[in-house]
Design a protein around this motif. Structure first.
Motif, PDB file in Angstrom:
ATOM      1  N   UNK A   1      29.767  21.074  36.297  1.00  0.00           N
ATOM      2  CA  UNK A   1      29.734  22.348  37.009  1.00  0.00           C
ATOM      3  C   UNK A   1      29.029  22.192  38.347  1.00  0.00           C
ATOM      4  N   UNK A   2      29.585  22.842  39.376  1.00  0.00           N
ATOM      5  CA  UNK A   2      28.923  22.941  40.664  1.00  0.00           C
ATOM      6  C   UNK A   2      27.881  24.060  40.587  1.00  0.00           C
TER       7      UNK A   2
ATOM      8  N   UNK B   1      40.486  22.502  43.283  1.00  0.00           N
ATOM      9  CA  UNK B   1      40.479  23.747  44.042  1.00  0.00           C
ATOM     10  C   UNK B   1      39.057  24.159  44.407  1.00  0.00           C
ATOM     11  N   UNK B   2      38.148  24.056  43.439  1.00  0.00           N
ATOM     12  CA  UNK B   2      36.763  24.438  43.715  1.00  0.00           C
ATOM     13  C   UNK B   2      36.078  23.455  44.655  1.00  0.00           C
ATOM     14  N   UNK B   3      36.464  22.183  44.585  1.00  0.00           N
ATOM     15  CA  UNK B   3      35.908  21.217  45.524  1.00  0.00           C
ATOM     16  C   UNK B   3      36.304  21.581  46.954  1.00  0.00           C
ATOM     17  N   UNK B   4      37.525  22.033  47.140  1.00  0.00           N
ATOM     18  CA  UNK B   4      37.964  22.458  48.473  1.00  0.00           C
ATOM     19  C   UNK B   4      37.109  23.614  48.982  1.00  0.00           C
TER      20      UNK B   4
ATOM     21  N   UNK C   1      39.120  16.757  50.298  1.00  0.00           N
ATOM     22  CA  UNK C   1      39.659  17.609  49.227  1.00  0.00           C
ATOM     23  C   UNK C   1      40.367  16.848  48.109  1.00  0.00           C
ATOM     24  N   UNK C   2      40.767  15.617  48.360  1.00  0.00           N
ATOM     25  CA  UNK C   2      41.457  14.823  47.338  1.00  0.00           C
ATOM     26  C   UNK C   2      40.525  13.855  46.611  1.00  0.00           C
ATOM     27  N   UNK C   3      39.227  14.042  46.779  1.00  0.00           N
ATOM     28  CA  UNK C   3      38.267  13.073  46.250  1.00  0.00           C
ATOM     29  C   UNK C   3      37.471  13.599  45.058  1.00  0.00           C
ATOM     30  N   UNK C   4      38.110  14.416  44.211  1.00  0.00           N
ATOM     31  CA  UNK C   4      37.403  14.936  43.048  1.00  0.00           C
ATOM     32  C   UNK C   4      36.941  13.811  42.127  1.00  0.00           C
ATOM     33  N   UNK C   5      37.790  12.824  41.887  1.00  0.00           N
ATOM     34  CA  UNK C   5      37.418  11.714  41.004  1.00  0.00           C
ATOM     35  C   UNK C   5      36.219  10.952  41.571  1.00  0.00           C
ATOM     36  N   UNK C   6      36.198  10.768  42.882  1.00  0.00           N
ATOM     37  CA  UNK C   6      35.073  10.089  43.523  1.00  0.00           C
ATOM     38  C   UNK C   6      33.800  10.915  43.368  1.00  0.00           C
TER      39      UNK C   6
ATOM     40  N   UNK D   1      34.607  23.774  52.241  1.00  0.00           N
ATOM     41  CA  UNK D   1      34.638  24.855  53.224  1.00  0.00           C
ATOM     42  C   UNK D   1      33.228  25.401  53.468  1.00  0.00           C
ATOM     43  N   UNK D   2      32.418  25.475  52.407  1.00  0.00           N
ATOM     44  CA  UNK D   2      31.025  25.904  52.568  1.00  0.00           C
ATOM     45  C   UNK D   2      30.248  24.906  53.429  1.00  0.00           C
TER      46      UNK D   2
END
Length: 201
Positions: free
Chosen positions: A105-106, A21-24, A77-82, A28-29
């Motif tokens: 953490x971002x 969710x936070x990666x999305x 948005x589906x590339x959190x693991x990457x 967006x930023x």
């Protein structure tokens, strides 16, 4: 400097755990900063085909006080693991280790908008026919206590033959500078006119 590409940097702070969710939200930023970058490149009249954008996310392991920069180009948005694999790799490259069991953490999203500037073709330097022709004189030069005073040849840089190695000591004169080649060094003017100085082993 006239050949340097145009560049403008944008940054948005975003302190959050590494989740899908936070990666999305981070993406967006990036999209918002890309719009800002596009507007700037519009003002600079950079053609669309000469525009590039680089996305980097500052991130850290939870509890750390320092961040590493993670390349986010191409992430969706589906590339959190990457993203997390890229983070571990960046941390290892920077500090020599990773801590895969610790949460990530971002910190900040960064975007660089780049306008490619057309590059003038670089002409090869013809140079002279020989070192003898490039030599314009000689004089005594004091180098150090070991070498003392040495009779040192003086060369006209523009007349140096291309890709010919010669040993120091030497003085190379040109309109705006003088280059001193020390005893024990070798110098060569390459085909672009650069002086390549090497220290003999």
């Amino acid at each position: 400097m006239l050949l340097t590409d145009l560049s403008s940097d944008y940054v948005r702070s975003f302190f959050a755990d590494s989740t899908a969710e936070n990666l999305s939200q981070v993406l967006a930023l990036f999209d918002a900063m890309t719009a800002d970058g596009q507007a700037w490149l519009d003002k600079e009249e950079v053609p669309a085909e000469n525009r590039r954008f680089k996305r980097v996310l500052d991130a850290r392991y939870r509890g750390q006080n320092f961040e590493v920069k993670v390349d986010c180009d191409g992430l969706g948005p589906d590339d959190l693991a990457e993203f997390e694999e890229r983070f571990h790799a960046a941390h290892t490259k920077e500090y020599g280790y990773d801590i895969r069991h610790r949460a990530i953490q971002f910190v900040s999203a960064r975007l660089q908008a780049i306008g490619d500037v057309p590059k003038a073709p670089q002409a090869e330097v013809v140079g002279g026919a020989s070192l003898d022709e490039a030599k314009i004189g000689s004089r005594q030069v004091y180098f150090d206590a070991r070498n003392g005073w040495v009779e040192t040849p003086i060369y006209d840089r523009g007349a140096l033959p291309a890709n010919v190695d010669f040993a120091g000591p030497a003085i190379i004169n040109e309109m705006s500078a003088t280059s001193l080649i020390l005893p024990g060094q070798t110098v060569r003017a390459d085909r672009w006119g650069n002086l390549i100085v090497s220290t003999n082993q």
